[in-house]
Write an enzyme that holds these catalytic residues in place. Structure first.
Site, PDB file in Angstrom:
ATOM      1  N   MET A   1      24.292   9.145   3.164  1.00  0.00           N
ATOM      2  CA  MET A   1      24.115  10.368   3.953  1.00  0.00           C
ATOM      3  C   MET A   1      24.291  10.074   5.442  1.00  0.00           C
ATOM      4  SD  MET A   1      23.741  13.545   3.400  1.00  0.00           S
ATOM      5  CE  MET A   1      22.768  14.209   2.057  1.00  0.00           C
TER       6      MET A   1
ATOM      7  N   GLU B   1       0.816  -1.226   0.000  1.00  0.00           N
ATOM      8  CA  GLU B   1       0.000   0.000   0.000  1.00  0.00           C
ATOM      9  C   GLU B   1       0.847   1.272   0.000  1.00  0.00           C
ATOM     10  OE1 GLU B   1      -0.664  -2.588   1.945  1.00  0.00           O
ATOM     11  OE2 GLU B   1      -2.769  -3.140   1.697  1.00  0.00           O
TER      12      GLU B   1
ATOM     13  N   LYS C   1     -17.803  -1.233   5.403  1.00  0.00           N
ATOM     14  CA  LYS C   1     -18.226  -2.166   4.353  1.00  0.00           C
ATOM     15  C   LYS C   1     -19.739  -2.174   4.167  1.00  0.00           C
ATOM     16  CE  LYS C   1     -17.130  -6.754   2.602  1.00  0.00           C
ATOM     17  NZ  LYS C   1     -16.498  -8.058   2.886  1.00  0.00           N
TER      18      LYS C   1
ATOM     19  N   PHE D   1     -11.612  -7.987  13.068  1.00  0.00           N
ATOM     20  CA  PHE D   1     -10.502  -8.381  12.206  1.00  0.00           C
ATOM     21  C   PHE D   1     -10.190  -7.256  11.216  1.00  0.00           C
ATOM     22  CE2 PHE D   1      -9.030 -10.439   8.214  1.00  0.00           C
ATOM     23  CZ  PHE D   1      -7.774 -10.799   8.683  1.00  0.00           C
ATOM     24  N   GLN D   2      -8.933  -6.915  11.117  1.00  0.00           N
ATOM     25  CA  GLN D   2      -8.456  -5.822  10.262  1.00  0.00           C
ATOM     26  C   GLN D   2      -9.167  -4.507  10.563  1.00  0.00           C
ATOM     27  OE1 GLN D   2      -8.295  -7.188   6.119  1.00  0.00           O
ATOM     28  NE2 GLN D   2      -6.225  -7.937   6.503  1.00  0.00           N
TER      29      GLN D   2
END
Lengths: 184, 587
Positions: free
Chosen positions: B482, B52, B164, B114-115
């Site tokens: 760096m 993502e 959802k 969940f999630q």
């Protein structure tokens, strides 16, 4: 490691030209929507600003508007930055610095519980009358007083009550409006 | 026109009504209804990433190279949390992005489902605004308002979190494009009095400098044209932040190069010594100002910014102008032409002479090497050999990023995509993917470091899938360059964990993904290799082995002022003592 003023500076150690912190009361008109208070509080904690007092309540039901009154401390530059950062939040309609607009009306409500017998009890009641506090609960061994006033008034009253069997205090935080006919 | 449709259909319809043709995303349980709608239409092109975060940076690259908002679609929980870095990156660099996240159904919110995660809570500080959609009736308005807020004013990322069950519910859809749903209304036109004062101050300046930033690019191509006109009109020297490169062409006669921590000697000294500074769409970031109490001590400062909170945040300015750079520049030019101010020609000539003395230092000079490719040389050759192509450059973060900014010349805005504010390693590869999707025929190059590139290397797979011929040009020195440079300067050269002992074979890695791997180890083979990379019409990973211990100069060490720069030819002694003990505290 010590950072000595005037020696090593970068953006992480901003030197204010005016380092005198001032206390300001800001009035913020916001959409009363979920999360709006979290946005305001998150802004203060995330950017390291102080909150000394914060009150919030819906003030215009039809328009879903809430007023947040926040008392904060900082240099004039920081206060301006706080106002600008608040103004950036999408649900914020207006931000007004009541302290800058002159002497605003500032009030706070406190509930003060004291417990005791004999002379303490009499003294507590006498002081409550002197401060024009209302007695909102009484038992044979306790009182709850309700007092409205400036934060300083309430501080004074609470200080006196510590000598008279103070049990606990609940304070609302500050509500404030500008004087005169204009609204914000 | 209103129509009945499900929440998932509304999402797609709103995207179509907003003119979106491409979205970047990754499916998951809480966005399945929306993915089902994507399956059943052909107006919106969905790019399936591998992570993502990659979707987020790809959307940023897409946005920055087109001027349109980048759109991302991810699922709840880990989908949303993986977006946090990209959202923060977009917020810091003012990139318009609309991120749609799925959420568990409303009745499960708060149950640690969940999630499930508190997406609006987590993303509140890293978005310009965000919403949790709680009723289907609100969805069309929120979707369109999300685009308005992301793209207007100071652009930024927004999140619309859609449970959802709302995606399944049916409601009434109407197109609310450009119809304000909140009182949010940024000010675009600058105050006339302030603009007139600014023009008068600029006209009277003896040692002026224009300091421009990403705001010019964000204000659109017209703003860059106006900037060029203003430079011509006033003959002022001009420098830019990292984010603003390309707004004024690097080949322009008034160009000083980039300013700031790794900016040019002439740009930083012009900033330090100027008497009038015109800050246009930049924000006095600490990489720019260095030691703030010694920053441009004698100048009057004009600051044009669309965000009022940028004004007087880090540096006190004399004339603030809140407004869109494009509008303000237009008015400034109008006032300048109308008042026909007489500049102090002698002073301006002397100022330009001073600038040429600084330029003569040749601060970007470096020691060439016949056996080892110097990283600066690699970027220089890349620049020379890509001239004439329709080129877009992205970068990761670190030394290679600064060398790209120093040695690659940008002639146009929207050609340079880099993570400036947040400094996100792993930005460049997915960003290049996003740019390439938007410009399929262009030459899109991610100038990368060997460490950064491994942070989102999985998106090579996406590039293969969509036949996006991105070129990943790795300046491979086997170090986090760096970090190593700072350890050398600040920590007695104790190179704690900045050396990557196990490095993949990038050529084989490219081949494993199905891309082309190219390697160059010697300066005399570099040109041919770069030309081959340009010729190949497939994704390429270019392993350019460069000098391992090269440092990025010039450099303003932390806690130092603009006139205390370290130059490339600085002696070793000077480097050892360049940063005082208090400077080590700084980032």
């Amino acid at each position: 490691m010590m950072i000595v003023a005037g020696q090593s500076q970068s953006a992480y150690f901003l030197e204010e030209t005016s380092t005198v912190a001032e206390t300001h009361t800001l009035s913020v008109l916001v959409d009363n929507e979920p999360g709006v208070l979290a946005r305001v509080i998150g802004l203060f904690s995330g950017r390291g600003y102080n909150i000394e007092s914060l009150t919030v309540s819906e003030v215009e039901h039809e328009k879903h508007l809430s007023r947040i009154t926040v008392v904060t401390t900082g240099t004039p530059q920081v206060i301006t930055q706080i106002m600008n950062q608040l103004g950036r939040l999408v649900p914020v309609h207006r931000v007004v610095n009541l302290t800058k607009m002159g002497e605003a009306i500032e009030r706070e409500l406190a509930l003060v519980k004291v417990a005791g017998k004999g002379e303490h009890r009499v003294e507590a009641l006498r002081l409550a009358q002197a401060f024009e506090a209302r007695t909102v609960d009484a038992t044979l061994e306790s009182f709850v007083f309700e007092l409205t006033g400036t934060p300083a008034d309430i501080d004074r009253f609470v200080n006196l009550m510590t000598e008279c069997g103070l049990v606990e205090v609940a304070r609302t935080g500050l509500a404030a409006l500008a004087r005169g006919k204009m609204g914000m | 026109m209103t129509r009945q449709m499900t929440g998932a259909e509304m999402v797609i319809q709103a995207l179509i009504d907003q003119g979106v043709d491409t979205i970047f995303g990754y499916p998951g349980g809480a966005v399945l209804p929306i993915y089902d709608e994507i399956f059943q239409q052909d107006k919106i092109n969905h790019i399936l990433v591998r992570h993502e975060q990659g979707a987020g940076h790809a959307a940023e690259g897409y946005a920055r190279s087109t001027g349109k908002p980048g759109v991302v679609l991810v699922t709840s929980g880990p989908g949303a949390t993986n977006m946090v870095t990209a959202l923060t990156d977009a917020l810091m660099d003012s990139i318009p992005m609309v991120c749609i996240t799925g959420q568990v159904p409303t009745h499960l919110i708060g149950t640690d489902g969940f999630q499930e995660c508190d997406t609006v809570g987590i993303t509140r500080p890293c978005t310009k605004h965000n919403w949790l959609v709680q009723r289907i009736e609100d969805l069309p308005k929120i979707l369109h308002e999300a685009f308005r807020i992301a793209t207007t004013g100071r652009p930024g990322p927004v999140v619309v979190d859609i449970p959802k069950n709302i995606q399944f519910q049916t409601g009434t859809y109407a197109n609310f494009k450009d119809q304000a749903q909140t009182q949010y209304k940024p000010r675009v036109k600058g105050d006339d009095t302030a603009i007139r004062e600014a023009v008068a101050l600029m006209a009277a300046a003896k040692k002026p400098v224009l300091y421009t930033g990403g705001g010019v690019v964000n204000a659109g191509p017209a703003a860059s044209r106006l900037l060029r006109e203003l430079v011509k009109l006033t003959n002022m020297p001009i420098t830019s932040t990292l984010m603003g490169l390309g707004a004024y062409p690097a080949s322009g006669p008034n160009w000083l190069g980039m300013l700031g921590m790794h900016g040019t000697y002439e740009a930083n000294l012009a900033m330090h010594d100027c008497d009038v500074m015109v800050c246009i769409g930049a924000r006095f970031d600490d990489r720019i100002t260095g030691r703030i109490d010694a920053f441009s001590p004698t100048s009057k400062k004009i600051h044009i910014d669309i965000d009022p909170s940028s004004i007087n945040k880090n540096v006190r300015v004399d004339i603030p102008i809140v407004g869109d750079v494009g509008y303000v520049l237009e008015d400034m030019i109008k006032v300048w032409k109308e008042t026909q101010p007489v500049q102090d020609r002698a002073a301006m000539t002397a100022w330009w002479q001073q600038v040429s003395v600084w330029k003569a230092k040749k601060c970007l000079a470096y020691r060439k090497n016949a056996d080892v490719i110097m990283p600066q040389y690699a970027v220089e050759r890349l620049y020379q050999l890509t001239k004439g192509h329709d080129t877009y450059i992205t970068t990761e973060v670190g030394q290679h990023q600064m060398w790209a900014a120093q040695y690659f010349g940008f002639e146009e805005p929207n050609r340079w995509m880099t993570s400036g504010g947040l400094g996100t390693m792993g930005y460049g590869l997915p960003a290049a993917l996003g740019v390439q999707i938007a410009h399929p025929d262009a030459l899109v190059i991610d100038i990368a470091g060997d460490a950064s590139v491994q942070m989102n290397i999985q998106e090579m797979s996406t590039a293969i899938q969509y036949e996006a011929p991105i070129k990943v040009f790795i300046l491979n020195n086997q170090y986090m360059g760096m970090v190593r440079q700072w350890q050398q300067l600040l920590h007695g050269n104790r190179l704690s964990h900045s050396y990557t002992e196990a490095m993949p074979d990038f050529v084989k890695l490219a081949e494993a993904y199905g891309a082309v791997g190219i390697k160059a180890e010697r300066p005399d083979e570099l040109d041919d290799a770069i030309e081959e990379m340009i010729r190949v019409k497939r994704p390429v990973i270019f392993d350019c082995r460069v000098a391992n211990l090269a440092n990025c100069f010039p450099m303003i060490p932390s806690g130092k002022a603009h006139n205390e720069m370290l130059l490339g030819d600085a002696s070793d002694d000077e480097i050892d003592t360049a940063i005082g003990s208090s400077g080590k505290m700084l980032v």
